[in-house]
Design a protein around this motif. Structure first.
Motif, PDB file in Angstrom:
ATOM      1  N   THR A  19     -29.398  28.056 -26.219  1.00  0.00           N
ATOM      2  CA  THR A  19     -30.405  28.802 -25.951  1.00  0.00           C
ATOM      3  C   THR A  19     -29.855  29.964 -25.321  1.00  0.00           C
ATOM      4  O   THR A  19     -28.837  30.099 -25.034  1.00  0.00           O
ATOM      5  CB  THR A  19     -31.353  28.322 -24.882  1.00  0.00           C
ATOM      6  N   GLU A  20     -30.853  31.094 -25.164  1.00  0.00           N
ATOM      7  CA  GLU A  20     -30.287  32.428 -24.477  1.00  0.00           C
ATOM      8  C   GLU A  20     -29.657  32.074 -23.280  1.00  0.00           C
ATOM      9  O   GLU A  20     -28.742  32.586 -22.810  1.00  0.00           O
ATOM     10  CB  GLU A  20     -31.377  33.077 -24.083  1.00  0.00           C
ATOM     11  N   ASP A  21     -30.266  31.305 -22.396  1.00  0.00           N
ATOM     12  CA  ASP A  21     -29.717  30.687 -20.973  1.00  0.00           C
ATOM     13  C   ASP A  21     -28.334  30.194 -21.080  1.00  0.00           C
ATOM     14  O   ASP A  21     -27.379  30.637 -20.315  1.00  0.00           O
ATOM     15  CB  ASP A  21     -30.665  29.908 -20.171  1.00  0.00           C
ATOM     16  N   TYR A  24     -25.642  32.844 -22.145  1.00  0.00           N
ATOM     17  CA  TYR A  24     -25.298  33.752 -20.861  1.00  0.00           C
ATOM     18  C   TYR A  24     -24.561  32.920 -20.115  1.00  0.00           C
ATOM     19  O   TYR A  24     -23.672  33.593 -19.529  1.00  0.00           O
ATOM     20  CB  TYR A  24     -26.552  34.282 -20.407  1.00  0.00           C
TER      21      TYR A  24
END
Length: 133
Positions: A19-21, A24
Motif C-alpha cells: 500500500t502507499e503507507d 513509504y
C-alpha cells in the motif's frame, strides 16, 4: 524501473501488503498524512512548546529525519497561498535549516528554527492583512 521493482519487492517481503503507507515506511519517507499533520501544526499551533513536542514525538515514533520532513514540507508549501514575500522568506529559512543540518547541526535546534520560521511567516501574513485593510 529496477529501483521501483526492488522497492515493491522489499515492501511485499516486509509487509506482505503493498500500500502507499507500507511503501513509504519501507523506503523510510514520511507518510503524507504525517506531513499534513506536521504542516497543520506549523500553520495553526500558537503554542511553540506544544508544536515542538508534537513534531518531536512524531519523529521519534515514526523514526523520521528532519531533513526528510523539510523536503516534504517544501513540496507542500508550494501549494499554499502565501504572499510571495512571505513564501520566499520561509523558503530561505528552510534552506538555511537544511544546510545547517547537512553540516552537522542538532535536529532539535533546527526543528525549533523551523517552527519559529512558520510563526514568523504567520505574523507577516497577519501584518500584511492588517496593512491591506
Amino acid at each position: 524501473m529496477r529501483k521501483v521493482l526492488n522497492t515493491l519487492q522489499s515492501t511485499w517481503l516486509s509487509a506482505r501488503n503493498v500500500t502507499e503507507d507500507t511503501v513509504y515506511t519501507c523506503v523510510g519517507h514520511p507518510l503524507r498524512a504525517d506531513i499534513d499533520s506536521i504542516l497543520t501544526r506549523l500553520m495553526n499551533e500558537d503554542d511553540f512548546g506544544v508544536c515542538f513536542k508534537f513534531i518531536q514525538d512524531l519523529k521519534i515514533l515514526k523514526g523520521l529525519a528532519l531533513g526528510d520532513i523539510l523536503t516534504e514540507i517544501h513540496t507542500k508549501i508550494q501549494r499554499v497561498k502565501f504572499p510571495p514575500d512571505v513564501l520566499i522568506s520561509l523558503l530561505i529559512k528552510m534552506a538555511d535549516s537544511e544546510a545547517r543540518l547537512a553540516s552537522g547541526c542538532s535536529e532539535r535546534s533546527e526543528l525549533a528554527a523551523l517552527i519559529a520560521a512558520f510563526h514568523l511567516a504567520r505574523q507577516q501574513i497577519d501584518i500584511t492583512a492588517i496593512a491591506n485593510s
